[in-house]
Design an enzyme around this catalytic site. Structure first.
Site, PDB file in Angstrom:
ATOM      1  N   CYS A  68      99.825  52.420  66.774  1.00 33.35           N
ATOM      2  CA  CYS A  68      99.497  51.523  67.897  1.00 33.35           C
ATOM      3  C   CYS A  68     100.727  51.232  68.739  1.00 33.35           C
ATOM      4  O   CYS A  68     100.678  50.405  69.648  1.00 33.35           O
ATOM      5  CB  CYS A  68      98.901  50.225  67.376  1.00 33.35           C
ATOM      6  N   CYS A  78     105.475  49.347  66.209  1.00 38.00           N
ATOM      7  CA  CYS A  78     106.846  49.409  65.683  1.00 38.00           C
ATOM      8  C   CYS A  78     107.861  49.559  66.810  1.00 38.00           C
ATOM      9  O   CYS A  78     108.954  48.990  66.769  1.00 38.00           O
ATOM     10  CB  CYS A  78     106.973  50.552  64.681  1.00 38.00           C
ATOM     11  N   CYS A 133     102.005  52.740  58.537  1.00 40.21           N
ATOM     12  CA  CYS A 133     101.294  53.999  58.777  1.00 40.21           C
ATOM     13  C   CYS A 133     102.143  55.204  58.390  1.00 40.21           C
ATOM     14  O   CYS A 133     101.689  56.110  57.695  1.00 40.21           O
ATOM     15  CB  CYS A 133     100.878  54.102  60.244  1.00 40.21           C
ATOM     16  N   CYS A 175     108.675  31.884  49.273  1.00 48.65           N
ATOM     17  CA  CYS A 175     107.704  31.328  50.214  1.00 48.65           C
ATOM     18  C   CYS A 175     107.959  29.833  50.454  1.00 48.65           C
ATOM     19  O   CYS A 175     108.149  29.074  49.494  1.00 48.65           O
ATOM     20  CB  CYS A 175     106.281  31.523  49.677  1.00 48.65           C
ATOM     21  N   CYS A 200      96.072  35.208  50.734  1.00 49.25           N
ATOM     22  CA  CYS A 200      97.501  35.513  50.797  1.00 49.25           C
ATOM     23  C   CYS A 200      97.890  36.524  49.720  1.00 49.25           C
ATOM     24  O   CYS A 200      97.560  36.350  48.540  1.00 49.25           O
ATOM     25  CB  CYS A 200      98.323  34.246  50.644  1.00 49.25           C
ATOM     26  N   CYS A 244     104.646  35.279  59.342  1.00 44.22           N
ATOM     27  CA  CYS A 244     103.207  35.066  59.187  1.00 44.22           C
ATOM     28  C   CYS A 244     102.851  33.751  58.512  1.00 44.22           C
ATOM     29  O   CYS A 244     102.115  32.929  59.061  1.00 44.22           O
ATOM     30  CB  CYS A 244     102.583  36.231  58.407  1.00 44.22           C
ATOM     31  N   CYS A 282      99.823  36.052  54.033  1.00 39.52           N
ATOM     32  CA  CYS A 282     100.471  37.360  53.993  1.00 39.52           C
ATOM     33  C   CYS A 282      99.398  38.426  53.779  1.00 39.52           C
ATOM     34  O   CYS A 282      98.551  38.298  52.895  1.00 39.52           O
ATOM     35  CB  CYS A 282     101.488  37.404  52.863  1.00 39.52           C
TER      36      CYS A 282
END
Length: 360
Positions: free
Chosen positions: A59, A62, A155, A233, A263, A284, A291
């Site tokens: 997409c 990156c 990917c 976290c 998550c 996120c 996540c």
């Protein structure tokens, strides 16, 4: 004009440059003694090596991630110095001009960066064709001649991501090369999209040592993928207190642990909690999103639906939590204590009744 003179033109002071080198070497776990050597390697990189940046089934996220940092941009600093000779999205040339630039770069000692997955077989080549040529063949051609291969994003790393969840026959770079009998190490930098600091740090290490950094079993640099997200976290305290978000609209639960909302932090290896995105602006979980496990090979299809609680092992009051993961994070003895703690949390009413029910 000297190497650092070119940095001055870009508005980068020597002090800022050295701060960037120091921060990056620290992230890689390198000793302070290596900073001058690393700085010299980057400065000398103005004359070496060229980069071919290929895009397959992707997409372009990156690329956007790598280029969207603030000025003075670390990505610009490193990647400009590497001299990107071919990149379909950002290069000015197109058509025959672009193809000529690609063929010229193939004759040099270049770094190959691959974004996006590839069809794994000739029968699937129809899913990704560039300039009339199957992307699979272009990738094989470039990989055979590259001095180092870096697969960026989920990917390219594992054939994961959205293309991997579709009927495209998508595979990662390493899997394709192995099937073709090409024995070359591929450095995988997963995440959807890749984090700029991860890409920069990996390139810096390679420029300094002319070899890949220490890699884990998935060929990810341990410096960036060596710890569980759950370990660091910011909501970890709520997890241990048995405070789990069940209602997105309840302001009291705003900072609660997101494990019941899908998550994947307890089984995702990444440094996202330590090094945030967008020049350390956010990531996120801090933004309220569970996540998704995008640095793992099971992303996307193996972790979907993303906002549904994963089937893990059963603990009172919370349901299923992966026993191996919890054991890795907090130790077997602590896991027993956590079970007792969650029983107490359930008894005290901190967990809603619906969360006591076992999944069918």
């Amino acid at each position: 004009m000297g190497n650092f003179d070119l940095l001055k033109v870009k508005g980068v002071s020597r002090r800022d440059f050295m701060k960037l080198i120091a921060a990056t070497t620290a992230a890689l776990g390198l000793p302070e003694l290596i900073i001058p050597q690393a700085a010299n390697a980057v400065e000398q990189a103005l004359n070496k090596p060229p980069v071919i940046w290929l895009e397959g089934m992707d997409c372009t996220g990156c690329t956007e991630s790598a280029l969207a940092t603030l000025n003075p941009s670390p990505a610009e600093l490193i990647l400009d110095m590497l001299s990107i000779r071919y990149h379909e999205t950002v290069m000015a040339g197109s058509g025959h001009t672009a193809e000529e630039a690609y063929q010229t770069a193939l004759k040099e000692n270049f770094v190959l960066i691959v974004e996006g997955s590839s069809p794994g077989t000739a029968k699937d080549d129809r899913f990704c064709v560039i300039g009339g040529r199957p992307f699979r063949k272009i990738l094989i051609e470039a990989a055979q001649k590259a001095q180092v291969i870096i697969a960026i994003g989920s990917c390219a790393s594992e054939g994961a991501g959205i293309p991997g969840a579709c009927d495209t026959g998508a595979v990662g770079v390493a899997e394709l090369l192995k099937a073709e009998g090409i024995n070359k190490t591929v450095i995988n930098l997963p995440c959807c999209p890749v984090k700029p600091a991860t890409l920069i740090g990996t390139i810096l290490y390679y420029l300094t040592y002319q070899k890949a950094p220490a890699l884990d079993s998935q060929n990810r640099p341990i410096a960036f993928y060596g710890s569980l997200l759950h370990d660091n976290c910011p909501r970890r305290g709520h997890f241990e207190n048995g405070e789990f978000l069940t209602d997105w609209n309840d302001p009291i639960q705003k900072e609660y642990c997101l494990i019941l909302k899908g998550c994947k932090g307890p089984k995702t290896y990444t440094d996202c909690a330590q090094v945030w995105w967008n020049d350390n602006a956010n990531f996120c979980i801090n933004a309220g999103s569970p996540c998704s496990g995008c640095s793992e090979k099971d992303f996307y299809d193996g972790f979907s639906p993303l906002y549904s609680k994963q089937e893990m092992f059963k603990l009172p009051g919370i349901g299923h939590v992966n026993a191996d993961t919890v054991g890795t994070v907090i130790g077997g003895a602590a896991a027993v204590g956590l079970g007792v703690h969650l029983i107490a949390a359930a008894a005290s009413g901190r967990l809603s009744k619906k969360d006591h029910k076992e999944d069918m």
